[in-house]
Design an enzyme around this catalytic site. Structure first.
Site, PDB file in Angstrom:
ATOM      1  N   GLN A  50      41.459  50.166  78.588  1.00 51.76           N
ATOM      2  CA  GLN A  50      42.482  49.998  77.554  1.00 51.76           C
ATOM      3  C   GLN A  50      43.870  50.178  78.124  1.00 51.76           C
ATOM      4  O   GLN A  50      44.817  49.490  77.736  1.00 51.76           O
ATOM      5  CB  GLN A  50      42.244  50.984  76.412  1.00 51.76           C
ATOM      6  N   HIS A  73      45.926  47.150  79.296  1.00 52.72           N
ATOM      7  CA  HIS A  73      46.494  46.170  78.373  1.00 52.72           C
ATOM      8  C   HIS A  73      48.018  46.193  78.418  1.00 52.72           C
ATOM      9  O   HIS A  73      48.661  45.163  78.572  1.00 52.72           O
ATOM     10  CB  HIS A  73      46.024  46.443  76.944  1.00 52.72           C
ATOM     11  N   GLU A 117      40.649  52.845  67.433  1.00 55.97           N
ATOM     12  CA  GLU A 117      40.244  51.439  67.435  1.00 55.97           C
ATOM     13  C   GLU A 117      38.863  51.288  68.090  1.00 55.97           C
ATOM     14  O   GLU A 117      37.949  50.723  67.515  1.00 55.97           O
ATOM     15  CB  GLU A 117      41.291  50.625  68.195  1.00 55.97           C
ATOM     16  N   HIS A 118      38.725  51.775  69.316  1.00 58.06           N
ATOM     17  CA  HIS A 118      37.446  51.750  70.043  1.00 58.06           C
ATOM     18  C   HIS A 118      36.977  53.187  70.244  1.00 58.06           C
ATOM     19  O   HIS A 118      37.728  54.009  70.769  1.00 58.06           O
ATOM     20  CB  HIS A 118      37.594  51.107  71.422  1.00 58.06           C
ATOM     21  N   ASP A 176      34.431  43.750  73.837  1.00 59.77           N
ATOM     22  CA  ASP A 176      35.599  42.869  73.908  1.00 59.77           C
ATOM     23  C   ASP A 176      35.209  41.418  74.117  1.00 59.77           C
ATOM     24  O   ASP A 176      35.879  40.503  73.633  1.00 59.77           O
ATOM     25  CB  ASP A 176      36.517  43.298  75.055  1.00 59.77           C
ATOM     26  N   HIS A 212      46.840  39.497  22.078  1.00 62.00           N
ATOM     27  CA  HIS A 212      45.555  39.731  22.733  1.00 62.00           C
ATOM     28  C   HIS A 212      44.498  40.061  21.683  1.00 62.00           C
ATOM     29  O   HIS A 212      43.373  39.530  21.713  1.00 62.00           O
ATOM     30  CB  HIS A 212      45.657  40.913  23.712  1.00 62.00           C
TER      31      HIS A 212
END
Length: 445
Positions: free
Chosen positions: A273, A276, A341-342, A375, A434
């Site tokens: 990670q 990235h 996230e992961h 991934d 109504h």
């Protein structure tokens, strides 16, 4: 390699027993926001320009930011024949693995469609009233695929295939190609995934084109896919005009480890990670301080071998955490606070600990389940909630490309039962029309 890059990388270490642990942890999870206003100001201007000037503004921004000149936007569209040609031109091994990955992603999302309430349903009450839900795919979606620092064919598969499985009528893909460099794998992935049209545009201007439409780029109903800070800001701004999947932040990985996994594996998973970008975050939770030491030693040993060493180093030094916890139960509690996230569970009993996890984008169980497999080719989607949003949101899926309409067909007998209920409640709210609408359908006694 420079001398600076051979120096020890300092990774912050914490103990859950520290007096201010939770405060320090939450502060470490937050991102700097100093540039948010400046980014937002640029994005607002770009959105307004594309909305008012259409193709003309899009051409200007593409020339400015991607150094790519064209006389008209149609020159920036890649035809289906070119997508197929890119696929046919791939080396056989690349084509083979891309096909396998696409097949696995498609199979997973087909199963998801069956199991996740993506089909219409209805039932009939004893008096003949019919109630239900109609599920329909979106007409047109836009897929943003990053194309700046790296090329991401996997993102094409993960965004387009669920849309295809859902039955979306038209898929429009945008991908920036700085200096006109087109990645054959990205184009081949678009061909395999069933993308209908591809435009080589990017940034906030591409989001604007998809949201508002231009003379050439059609407006879509929803925009999905990750991008840089400008893309994220643009998606936030156009939400309401179109739907969006999520506001994606920098990538994250959280590893829960009992010390039974090779420390080199854990270090490399943290790198996966960190590579990235500099704002990506890698965290280890472990009850064994000696194992944390070993992971730190592996980090120092393996980092100089990495082609993206500079990016990984910056990410680890700025945002990584090695956290000593009292036991695995506490590790799970902290994991739920982080809502990563992961989430990797590298333990001898991964399913036992996975049962305690409530908040995570994707859960990777067992030492052989590296996040990188998710991934690319495991099958589940890799577009995941970041920045603790896994507390309330989910991975991208078939359900993101479908919408639900309620079905109501009240019988004459049913109107006699429901009418007085609606009338009484409507009068209570002061909405006499109504009430009258319901009362007119009642049989006169």
């Amino acid at each position: 390699m420079s001398k600076a890059l051979n120096q020890t990388v300092i990774v912050q270490r914490l103990k859950s027993s520290d007096p201010n642990f939770q405060k320090t942890l939450l502060a470490s999870l937050s991102l700097p926001s100093a540039d948010d206003q400046a980014i937002d100001a640029v994005v607002i201007a770009i959105l307004a320009e594309v909305k008012s000037r259409g193709d003309e503004a899009l051409l200007s921004y593409t020339k400015q930011f991607d150094r790519l000149s064209a006389n008209r936007i149609s020159d920036l569209e890649i035809k289906q024949a070119d997508l197929e040609a890119a696929y046919r031109s791939l080396p056989s091994e690349q084509a083979k693995v891309l096909e396998i990955a696409a097949q696995r992603v498609r199979a997973y999302h087909e199963k998801q469609k069956e199991a996740a309430g993506c089909r219409s349903w209805e039932y009939t009450e004893p008096d003949g009233t019919r109630l239900g839900q109609k599920v329909t795919p979106l007409d047109r979606v836009g897929i943003y695929v990053p194309g700046g620092k790296a090329a991401y064919p996997s993102s094409v598969l993960m965004n387009a295939i669920p849309a295809t499985v859902a039955g979306v009528g038209e898929i429009i893909m945008v991908v920036p190609t700085p200096d006109g460099a087109r990645n054959p794998l990205v184009l081949a992935a678009a061909y395999l995934a069933g993308v209908h049209r591809v435009f080589t545009i990017g940034g906030a201007q591409a989001v604007a084109a998809l949201a508002y439409g231009t003379q050439t780029v059609p407006a879509v109903d929803k925009i999905v896919g990750p991008g840089n800070a400008y893309v994220a800001a643009a998606k936030r701004r156009v939400f309401g005009t179109v739907g969006i999947d999520m506001i994606a932040g920098p990538s994250e990985i959280l590893v829960l480890c009992d010390g039974s996994t090779d420390p080199d594996w854990i270090a490399m998973d943290l790198f996966s990670q960190a590579e990235h970008d500099e704002l990506a975050q890698s965290i280890l939770l472990c009850p064994d301080p000696n194992f944390i030491d070993k992971v730190n030693q592996s980090i120092q040993k393996l980092l100089p071998q990495m082609p993206r060493e500079k990016v990984i180093r910056a990410s680890l030094q700025n945002r990584a955490l090695l956290i000593e916890v009292s036991d695995m139960n506490e590790a799970c509690q902290i994991a739920n606070l982080i809502a990563a996230e992961h989430l990797e569970i590298c333990t001898q009993e991964p399913q036992r600990w996975a049962e305690q996890i409530r908040h995570a984008g994707a859960i990777f169980m067992g030492s052989y389940t590296s996040e990188s497999l998710g991934d690319y080719c495991a099958g589940p989607n890799h577009v995941l909630p970041t920045a603790r949003t896994a507390r309330f949101s989910s991975p991208l899926g078939v359900y993101d490309f479908m919408k639900r309409s309620s079905l109501i067909e009240v019988s004459e007998a049913g109107a006699q039962t429901l009418g007085p209920i609606a009338s009484t409640l409507a009068h209570g709210e002061g909405l006499q029309a109504h009430a009258r609408a319901a009362e007119m359908r009642l049989k006169k006694k």
